[in-house]
Design a protein around this motif. Structure first.
Motif, PDB file in Angstrom:
ATOM      1  N   ASP A 104      44.469  30.302  40.236  1.00  0.00           N
ATOM      2  CA  ASP A 104      44.546  30.145  41.546  1.00  0.00           C
ATOM      3  C   ASP A 104      43.939  28.792  42.232  1.00  0.00           C
ATOM      4  O   ASP A 104      44.300  28.417  43.249  1.00  0.00           O
ATOM      5  CB  ASP A 104      43.461  31.012  41.886  1.00  0.00           C
ATOM      6  N   ASP A 105      43.032  28.205  41.317  1.00  0.00           N
ATOM      7  CA  ASP A 105      42.197  26.801  41.845  1.00  0.00           C
ATOM      8  C   ASP A 105      43.385  25.635  41.922  1.00  0.00           C
ATOM      9  O   ASP A 105      43.671  24.958  42.515  1.00  0.00           O
ATOM     10  CB  ASP A 105      41.261  26.679  41.005  1.00  0.00           C
ATOM     11  N   LEU A 107      46.793  26.218  42.095  1.00  0.00           N
ATOM     12  CA  LEU A 107      47.760  26.441  42.938  1.00  0.00           C
ATOM     13  C   LEU A 107      47.398  25.939  44.405  1.00  0.00           C
ATOM     14  O   LEU A 107      48.148  25.264  45.100  1.00  0.00           O
ATOM     15  CB  LEU A 107      48.218  27.962  42.990  1.00  0.00           C
ATOM     16  N   ALA A 108      46.250  26.045  44.621  1.00  0.00           N
ATOM     17  CA  ALA A 108      45.533  25.731  46.101  1.00  0.00           C
ATOM     18  C   ALA A 108      45.557  24.099  45.879  1.00  0.00           C
ATOM     19  O   ALA A 108      45.512  23.469  47.113  1.00  0.00           O
ATOM     20  CB  ALA A 108      44.074  25.960  46.128  1.00  0.00           C
ATOM     21  N   THR A 109      45.468  23.365  44.906  1.00  0.00           N
ATOM     22  CA  THR A 109      45.607  21.836  44.701  1.00  0.00           C
ATOM     23  C   THR A 109      46.949  21.153  44.843  1.00  0.00           C
ATOM     24  O   THR A 109      46.988  19.953  44.918  1.00  0.00           O
ATOM     25  CB  THR A 109      44.558  21.364  43.817  1.00  0.00           C
ATOM     26  N   LYS A 115      54.990  22.936  45.958  1.00  0.00           N
ATOM     27  CA  LYS A 115      55.298  24.379  46.589  1.00  0.00           C
ATOM     28  C   LYS A 115      56.633  24.543  47.097  1.00  0.00           C
ATOM     29  O   LYS A 115      57.415  25.689  46.998  1.00  0.00           O
ATOM     30  CB  LYS A 115      54.341  24.577  47.614  1.00  0.00           C
ATOM     31  N   THR A 126      53.378  31.554  42.029  1.00  0.00           N
ATOM     32  CA  THR A 126      52.437  32.321  42.411  1.00  0.00           C
ATOM     33  C   THR A 126      51.195  32.092  41.109  1.00  0.00           C
ATOM     34  O   THR A 126      51.787  31.437  40.075  1.00  0.00           O
ATOM     35  CB  THR A 126      52.631  33.806  42.288  1.00  0.00           C
ATOM     36  N   PRO A 127      50.071  32.485  41.325  1.00  0.00           N
ATOM     37  CA  PRO A 127      49.146  32.307  40.171  1.00  0.00           C
ATOM     38  C   PRO A 127      49.585  32.856  38.984  1.00  0.00           C
ATOM     39  O   PRO A 127      49.349  32.261  38.011  1.00  0.00           O
ATOM     40  CB  PRO A 127      47.688  33.054  40.809  1.00  0.00           C
TER      41      PRO A 127
END
Length: 157
Positions: A104-105, A107-109, A115, A126-127
Motif C-alpha cells: 500500500d505504501d 503503491l502510493a509512492t 500507474k 492494486t496492492p
C-alpha cells in the motif's frame, strides 16, 4: 419415261449429296463435341487443381492465424514482463535498505505514469497484484526482499 428416269436420277443424286452433306455436318459436330469435351475435361482438371490450391491456402491461413495468436500471446507476456520489470526497478529505487514498506505504501509512492502504464498494459496495479509480483521477484532474488510482516526492503546490489 426419260424424263421420269432423269427426275429419279436427279432426286437420287440430290439425296446422295444431301447424305454426304449431312455426314459432313455430323462429322463436324462430332469433332466439335470431342473438342468441347476435351475443353471441359481441361477445365475440370484446372478446377480440381485450383480447389487443391485453395485447400492448401486455407490450411496455411489457419496455420498462420494460429501462429499469430501464439506470437501475440508471447508479445503480450513479454510486454507484461517488461512492464513489471520497470515497476520493480522503480520500487527498488523507492524501498529503503532497512525498515521496509508495505505494498500500500509503495503503491502510493509510484509515479503517476507507472500507474497509467498499468492501464495501458492492461494490468491491474492494486496492492494485492503488487504484493504478488513483488513476492515472485523476492522469491527469485530480484530487486527486493520480503519480510515476514508483509513489508519489503530493497535487495542490496
Amino acid at each position: 419415261m426419260k424424263t421420269w428416269k432423269a427426275a429419279q436420277f436427279d432426286a437420287a443424286d440430290g439425296w446422295q449429296r444431301e447424305r454426304v452433306d449431312l455426314e459432313g455436318i455430323r462429322r463436324d459436330e462430332a469433332e466439335d463435341r470431342e473438342h468441347l469435351l476435351g475443353q471441359l475435361e481441361q477445365a475440370q482438371a484446372r478446377i480440381a487443381g485450383l480447389e487443391a490450391q485453395l485447400a492448401m491456402a486455407v490450411a496455411e491461413d489457419e496455420r498462420l492465424r494460429a501462429t499469430l495468436v501464439g506470437v501475440e500471446d508471447q508479445l503480450g507476456r513479454a510486454r507484461s514482463e517488461a512492464f513489471w520489470d520497470r515497476v520493480m526497478q522503480e520500487i527498488h529505487a523507492i524501498l529503503p535498505l532497512e525498515g521496509g514498506m508495505t505494498p500500500d505504501d509503495i503503491l502510493a509512492t509510484l509515479q503517476p505514469w507507472t500507474k497509467r502504464g498499468a492501464a495501458i498494459a492492461k494490468e491491474k496495479l492494486t496492492p494485492g497484484s503488487l504484493r504478488e509480483k513483488m513476492k515472485v521477484r523476492s522469491h527469485w532474488g530480484r530487486y527486493l526482499v520480503a519480510l515476514d510482516d508483509g513489508r519489503f526492503v530493497r535487495r542490496a546490489n
